[in-house]
Design a protein around this motif. Sequence first.
Motif, PDB file in Angstrom:
ATOM      1  N   SER A   3      46.397  92.874   4.598  1.00 21.00           N
ATOM      2  CA  SER A   3      46.112  94.231   5.054  1.00 21.00           C
ATOM      3  C   SER A   3      46.779  94.512   6.393  1.00 21.00           C
ATOM      4  O   SER A   3      47.332  95.604   6.607  1.00 21.00           O
ATOM      5  CB  SER A   3      44.595  94.433   5.174  1.00 21.00           C
ATOM      6  OG  SER A   3      44.290  95.740   5.619  1.00 21.00           O
ATOM      7  N   LEU A  39      42.530  97.041   1.026  1.00 20.30           N
ATOM      8  CA  LEU A  39      42.344  95.612   1.294  1.00 20.30           C
ATOM      9  C   LEU A  39      41.489  95.382   2.532  1.00 20.30           C
ATOM     10  O   LEU A  39      40.736  94.402   2.606  1.00 20.30           O
ATOM     11  CB  LEU A  39      43.704  94.931   1.475  1.00 20.30           C
ATOM     12  CG  LEU A  39      44.545  94.741   0.205  1.00 20.30           C
ATOM     13  CD1 LEU A  39      45.908  94.165   0.556  1.00 20.30           C
ATOM     14  CD2 LEU A  39      43.829  93.832  -0.790  1.00 20.30           C
ATOM     15  N   GLY A  40      41.596  96.267   3.520  1.00 19.88           N
ATOM     16  CA  GLY A  40      40.770  96.122   4.714  1.00 19.88           C
ATOM     17  C   GLY A  40      39.358  96.626   4.528  1.00 19.88           C
ATOM     18  O   GLY A  40      38.390  95.984   4.931  1.00 19.88           O
ATOM     19  N   SER A  92      47.002  98.930   1.704  1.00 24.90           N
ATOM     20  CA  SER A  92      46.643  98.311   2.986  1.00 24.90           C
ATOM     21  C   SER A  92      45.241  98.713   3.422  1.00 24.90           C
ATOM     22  O   SER A  92      44.468  97.885   3.923  1.00 24.90           O
ATOM     23  CB  SER A  92      47.664  98.700   4.058  1.00 24.90           C
ATOM     24  OG  SER A  92      47.571 100.073   4.381  1.00 24.90           O
ATOM     25  N   ALA A 118      49.378  97.359   6.934  1.00 23.93           N
ATOM     26  CA  ALA A 118      48.925  98.454   7.795  1.00 23.93           C
ATOM     27  C   ALA A 118      49.849  98.647   8.987  1.00 23.93           C
ATOM     28  O   ALA A 118      50.119  99.779   9.407  1.00 23.93           O
ATOM     29  CB  ALA A 118      47.496  98.180   8.269  1.00 23.93           C
TER      30      ALA A 118
END
Length: 463
Positions: free
Chosen positions: A173, A14-15, A11, A177
Motif C-alpha cells: 500500500s 490495501l491500507g 493502494s 500510495a
Amino acid sequence: MNASGKWLLISVCLGVLLNPLNSSMVSVALPDLQNVFKLDFMEASWIILSFYIASAIAQPVMGKASDLFGRRPIFLAGLVISFAASALTPLSPYFGMLIVMRIVQAIGTSMMVAVGMAIIRVHITHKQAAALSVLSIFLSGAAAMGPFIGGMLLYLGDWQAIFLINIPFVVASFLLAWRTIPKEEQSAFVTKGGMSFRKWLDLIDAAGILLFTVGLVALLTGLLSVKSSLQISSGNLTALLIGVTALWAFVKHELRTNSPFIPLRTFAKHPVMTFINVQYILVNLLYYSLFFGFPSYLQTVRHVSEFHTGILMLTLGLCSLAASPLAGRWIDKSGPRPALFVSAILMTLGSVWIVTLHPASPMISVCVVLAAFGISNGLNNVGMQAALFQSSPKEIIGVASGLFNTSRYLGTIFSSLLIGVVMGGEFSFQGFRWLGVILALTALSLLVMNLRQNKTGYAPESH
C-alpha cells in the motif's frame, strides 16, 4: 476508470482493510493469548477493548487532521505507524506492552480509514460509485473474513503471525500510495502559521476526548474488575466513581463546546436519527458478542482447533457477504424497514438457538447460529445505513455519518464488556449460555423497536 485510478483504488483498499482485519483476526487468538501470557478471560478481553476505544477516538480526530495537513500525508503516516506496530508487537515480552502496541496499531490503521473514502471521492471522478463500492467490499470483507484468516495463521504459526501478516499489505500500500495519491495543498492555517497548537486542540476537542477516554476506560476497568474478583474493593469502587464522574463531565462539556468530539446536541434535535443510532448500537452489541464469543466457545468449550474454528467462522463471514448485495436490491425496492425487521427476527432466533446449544451439539447447530447472525449482519450493513439517510436531514448528513460510526464502535465496545462481565476470569459453557439469554432479551427488545418503527417510519421530523 483509467489505469492510474485503478492503482490508486488498490493502494487505498490495501491500507483501509487493515483496521477491520486486525479488529477481527484477534477473536480466534484469545485462548492462545490467555495461555501464553497467563491471563484470565477478562484480562485478555482488553486486546479487543483497547483496539476499539483507540479506533473510535482516532478516526474522527484524523479526519479533522486531514483537513489541515492533507489526506496524502495522513494516509502515508498511518502506513508507517502500522508497519512499526505490526513489526514490534510480536516482540512484546508482556501483555501490557502488547496492549500499548495494539493501541498504536489502532491509531495507525484508523488514519487510513479516516481519509481513504475522501481520497477516492476527490481523486477518482470516473465511475466513483463503483470505486466506493469496491472500498466497502474490502472493509466489510476484511472484517467478515478476519476469524477465518486468523484461524489459518494460528494453525500455521503462533499468535505473532496475526500481526506479521500486516507487513506485506502495508509495504504494498505504501509503495502504491506514494506514487498514486496526488499531493495536495495544505490548509492556509498550516502554511501561514495561522493554526496554533491551542486552536488545534480546541478544533479536535481534546478536553472532550480526554474526558471520554478516562471515563470509558475507568468505567470498563471497574466493571470488569468487580466481576473478576467477585467483590467490590476500594480500588474497583474508585474506578467506577472516576468513570461515572468523567462521563458526566464529558456530557456537560460536549453540550457547551462549539466543536464537540461527539455532538450530543444533534441527538436532542433529531429523535428519529437518535433512535436509529440506538438500534445500531444494539445491532453491533448482538453481532460482535457472537463474533468475539463464539471462537472462545468453540476452542474452550468444544475443544475445536484454531484451524477448524476459522473454517466454522467462515460461515458467518460468507453469509454476511452474500446477504449484503441481496439486501441492497431488496431495500431499493421496499425500503429499510422489512429488511431490518427480518434481521431482528434472525438475531432473536439465533440468540435463542445459542441457549439450546450444549457441549455435544452437532456442528450443524453451530452453523445455524452463525448463518442466522451472518445474514442479519448483511441486512443490517445496508438497512441501517439506508435508515440513517432517511432519518437525517440533508444539511447534517456528514455529522450523522460520524455519529453513526461512533455508534458502531460503542456497540463493539459494549459487546466486549458484556462478554467480559458474563464470563469473568474463565470462559465457560454456563457463561456462554447466560450470554445467549442476554442476547435473546436484547434481540427481542430490538424486535419490539422495529415493530414500533414500522408504524412511524424513518422520515426526519419537521421543525
